[in-house]
Motif scaffolding. Structure first.
Motif, PDB file in Angstrom:
ATOM      1  N   ALA A  88      91.101  10.314  -3.695  1.00 29.85           N
ATOM      2  CA  ALA A  88      91.138  10.815  -2.316  1.00 29.85           C
ATOM      3  C   ALA A  88      89.940  11.707  -2.022  1.00 29.85           C
ATOM      4  CB  ALA A  88      92.442  11.576  -2.069  1.00 29.85           C
ATOM      5  N   LEU A  89      89.560  12.542  -2.987  1.00 30.10           N
ATOM      6  CA  LEU A  89      88.407  13.421  -2.808  1.00 30.10           C
ATOM      7  C   LEU A  89      87.130  12.599  -2.635  1.00 30.10           C
ATOM      8  CD1 LEU A  89      87.302  16.306  -2.752  1.00 30.10           C
ATOM      9  CD2 LEU A  89      87.138  16.197  -5.239  1.00 30.10           C
ATOM     10  N   SER A  90      86.973  11.569  -3.436  1.00 27.25           N
ATOM     11  CA  SER A  90      85.796  10.702  -3.322  1.00 27.25           C
ATOM     12  C   SER A  90      85.742  10.035  -1.955  1.00 27.25           C
ATOM     13  CB  SER A  90      85.818   9.630  -4.408  1.00 27.25           C
ATOM     14  OG  SER A  90      85.763  10.213  -5.678  1.00 27.25           O
ATOM     15  N   GLN A  91      86.891   9.560  -1.491  1.00 25.59           N
ATOM     16  CA  GLN A  91      86.945   8.909  -0.182  1.00 25.59           C
ATOM     17  C   GLN A  91      86.605   9.879   0.941  1.00 25.59           C
ATOM     18  OE1 GLN A  91      90.958   7.457  -0.431  1.00 25.59           O
ATOM     19  NE2 GLN A  91      90.316   5.433  -1.134  1.00 25.59           N
ATOM     20  N   ARG A  92      87.188  11.082   0.889  1.00 20.95           N
ATOM     21  CA  ARG A  92      86.930  12.073   1.936  1.00 20.95           C
ATOM     22  C   ARG A  92      85.465  12.496   1.927  1.00 20.95           C
ATOM     23  NH1 ARG A  92      91.208  11.927   5.468  1.00 20.95           N
ATOM     24  NH2 ARG A  92      89.436  12.620   6.689  1.00 20.95           N
ATOM     25  N   PHE A  93      84.894  12.667   0.729  1.00 28.25           N
ATOM     26  CA  PHE A  93      83.489  13.062   0.636  1.00 28.25           C
ATOM     27  C   PHE A  93      82.595  11.963   1.205  1.00 28.25           C
ATOM     28  CE2 PHE A  93      79.400  13.812  -1.455  1.00 28.25           C
ATOM     29  CZ  PHE A  93      79.197  15.127  -1.065  1.00 28.25           C
ATOM     30  N   ALA A  94      82.934  10.715   0.924  1.00 30.02           N
ATOM     31  CA  ALA A  94      82.163   9.599   1.478  1.00 30.02           C
ATOM     32  C   ALA A  94      82.238   9.610   3.008  1.00 30.02           C
ATOM     33  CB  ALA A  94      82.673   8.276   0.919  1.00 30.02           C
ATOM     34  N   GLN A  95      83.411   9.916   3.544  1.00 27.74           N
ATOM     35  CA  GLN A  95      83.552   9.994   4.996  1.00 27.74           C
ATOM     36  C   GLN A  95      82.721  11.143   5.559  1.00 27.74           C
ATOM     37  OE1 GLN A  95      88.079   9.499   4.829  1.00 27.74           O
ATOM     38  NE2 GLN A  95      87.544   8.726   6.852  1.00 27.74           N
ATOM     39  N   GLU A 152     100.405  17.665   6.917  1.00 27.14           N
ATOM     40  CA  GLU A 152     100.441  16.314   6.377  1.00 27.14           C
ATOM     41  C   GLU A 152      99.992  16.363   4.929  1.00 27.14           C
ATOM     42  OE1 GLU A 152      96.485  14.114   7.480  1.00 27.14           O
ATOM     43  OE2 GLU A 152      97.462  14.777   9.325  1.00 27.14           O
ATOM     44  N   ARG A 153     100.869  16.046   4.049  1.00 28.43           N
ATOM     45  CA  ARG A 153     100.557  16.154   2.630  1.00 28.43           C
ATOM     46  C   ARG A 153     100.411  14.748   2.052  1.00 28.43           C
ATOM     47  NH1 ARG A 153     101.887  21.353   0.179  1.00 28.43           N
ATOM     48  NH2 ARG A 153     102.074  20.158  -1.711  1.00 28.43           N
ATOM     49  N   LYS A 154      99.345  14.082   2.451  1.00 22.53           N
ATOM     50  CA  LYS A 154      99.113  12.706   2.014  1.00 22.53           C
ATOM     51  C   LYS A 154      98.921  12.596   0.508  1.00 22.53           C
ATOM     52  CE  LYS A 154      97.028  11.201   6.291  1.00 22.53           C
ATOM     53  NZ  LYS A 154      95.815  10.775   6.973  1.00 22.53           N
ATOM     54  N   ASN A 155      98.405  13.631  -0.128  1.00 21.63           N
ATOM     55  CA  ASN A 155      98.089  13.559  -1.549  1.00 21.63           C
ATOM     56  C   ASN A 155      99.194  14.118  -2.424  1.00 21.63           C
ATOM     57  OD1 ASN A 155      95.680  12.573  -0.741  1.00 21.63           O
ATOM     58  ND2 ASN A 155      94.666  14.555  -0.787  1.00 21.63           N
ATOM     59  N   ALA A 173      89.577  18.322   5.693  1.00 25.56           N
ATOM     60  CA  ALA A 173      90.321  17.306   4.946  1.00 25.56           C
ATOM     61  C   ALA A 173      89.995  17.386   3.459  1.00 25.56           C
ATOM     62  CB  ALA A 173      90.011  15.908   5.498  1.00 25.56           C
ATOM     63  N   ILE A 174      88.729  17.605   3.139  1.00 28.54           N
ATOM     64  CA  ILE A 174      88.331  17.770   1.733  1.00 28.54           C
ATOM     65  C   ILE A 174      88.994  19.009   1.155  1.00 28.54           C
ATOM     66  CG2 ILE A 174      86.381  18.384   0.225  1.00 28.54           C
ATOM     67  CD1 ILE A 174      84.667  16.484   1.918  1.00 28.54           C
ATOM     68  N   GLN A 175      89.040  20.065   1.927  1.00 30.88           N
ATOM     69  CA  GLN A 175      89.676  21.300   1.470  1.00 30.88           C
ATOM     70  C   GLN A 175      91.148  21.062   1.138  1.00 30.88           C
ATOM     71  OE1 GLN A 175      89.624  24.463   4.392  1.00 30.88           O
ATOM     72  NE2 GLN A 175      89.548  26.013   2.802  1.00 30.88           N
ATOM     73  N   ARG A 176      91.834  20.286   1.976  1.00 23.43           N
ATOM     74  CA  ARG A 176      93.256  19.989   1.709  1.00 23.43           C
ATOM     75  C   ARG A 176      93.415  19.182   0.427  1.00 23.43           C
ATOM     76  NH1 ARG A 176      93.232  19.463   7.412  1.00 23.43           N
ATOM     77  NH2 ARG A 176      92.997  17.218   7.293  1.00 23.43           N
ATOM     78  N   VAL A 177      92.522  18.201   0.213  1.00 22.70           N
ATOM     79  CA  VAL A 177      92.583  17.396  -1.016  1.00 22.70           C
ATOM     80  C   VAL A 177      92.335  18.284  -2.230  1.00 22.70           C
ATOM     81  CG1 VAL A 177      91.510  15.514  -2.318  1.00 22.70           C
ATOM     82  CG2 VAL A 177      91.933  15.244   0.130  1.00 22.70           C
ATOM     83  N   LEU A 178      91.355  19.181  -2.132  1.00 25.45           N
ATOM     84  CA  LEU A 178      91.070  20.078  -3.252  1.00 25.45           C
ATOM     85  C   LEU A 178      92.251  20.996  -3.555  1.00 25.45           C
ATOM     86  CD1 LEU A 178      87.349  20.978  -2.546  1.00 25.45           C
ATOM     87  CD2 LEU A 178      88.243  19.732  -4.533  1.00 25.45           C
ATOM     88  N   LEU A 179      92.942  21.438  -2.519  1.00 24.31           N
ATOM     89  CA  LEU A 179      94.120  22.276  -2.731  1.00 24.31           C
ATOM     90  C   LEU A 179      95.208  21.490  -3.463  1.00 24.31           C
ATOM     91  CD1 LEU A 179      95.624  24.917  -2.349  1.00 24.31           C
ATOM     92  CD2 LEU A 179      96.445  24.017  -0.171  1.00 24.31           C
ATOM     93  N   GLU A 180      95.431  20.262  -3.046  1.00 26.44           N
ATOM     94  CA  GLU A 180      96.414  19.415  -3.738  1.00 26.44           C
ATOM     95  C   GLU A 180      96.011  19.207  -5.191  1.00 26.44           C
ATOM     96  OE1 GLU A 180      99.389  18.174  -2.977  1.00 26.44           O
ATOM     97  OE2 GLU A 180      99.254  19.302  -1.098  1.00 26.44           O
ATOM     98  N   MET A 181      94.739  18.973  -5.405  1.00 33.27           N
ATOM     99  CA  MET A 181      94.242  18.777  -6.763  1.00 33.27           C
ATOM    100  C   MET A 181      94.475  20.033  -7.596  1.00 33.27           C
ATOM    101  SD  MET A 181      90.412  17.643  -7.729  1.00 33.27           S
ATOM    102  CE  MET A 181      90.240  16.290  -8.832  1.00 33.27           C
TER     103      MET A 181
END
Length: 152
Positions: A100-107, A85-88, A135-143
């Motif tokens: 997205a990273l901020s949101q995932r970190f808050a979660q 799932e590539r949401k970002n 999930a954070i790892q996936r966001v960081l990869l997209e970033m």
């Protein structure tokens, strides 16, 4: 193999079998349910038994996530990109990734706060924390991919 690494692989092997379903896993790979259970058993008599790579490949092709492959990568300090799932992805770019990273970190912090309230983290709480960490790892990869593209 270190005992901790063996236990880590066993937990992920169990997650893989449960992801596919024990009945379906047995049919898919041609092994009995008992044999599959031995691959992730903590019983000392099965300490030297691990799931063969062809069985891992067959089960991971039917699973929602490559549990054992990800565990092996983790043990070597390798980061994998799993493209379920590539949401970002897309036109959002780095700014969307930061949000997205901020949101995932808050979660993650919310899960941690809830998990630690009684002074210990249960297995289920640990699994939820792991999901948020992945999930954070996936966001960081997209970033990372967006930043590399902008650097060209």
């Amino acid at each position: 193999m270190q005992k901790a690494a063996a236990g880590y692989l066993r937990k992920h092997t169990e997650a893989l079998v449960k992801d596919v379903g024990i009945e379906a896993a047995a049919q898919l790979c041609g092994k009995s349910k008992a044999t599959l259970g031995r691959y992730y058993s903590d019983d000392p008599e099965h300490a030297d038994r691990f799931m063969p790579v062809d069985v891992v490949a067959a089960l991971e092709s039917a699973a929602r996530f490559p549990h054992v492959t990800a565990a092996l990568a983790d043990l070597r300090g390798i980061t994998l990109s799993y493209d379920q799932e590539r949401k970002n992805s897309g036109a959002g770019g780095v700014n969307s990734d930061v949000v997205a990273l901020s949101q995932r970190f808050a979660q993650l912090m919310g899960e941690y706060n809830q998990s630690i309230q009684d002074g210990r983290i249960t297995i289920n709480e640990s699994k939820r924390l792991l999901q948020e960490t992945l999930a954070i790892q996936r966001v960081l990869l997209e970033m990372k991919l967006h930043l590399e593209e902008e650097a060209r």
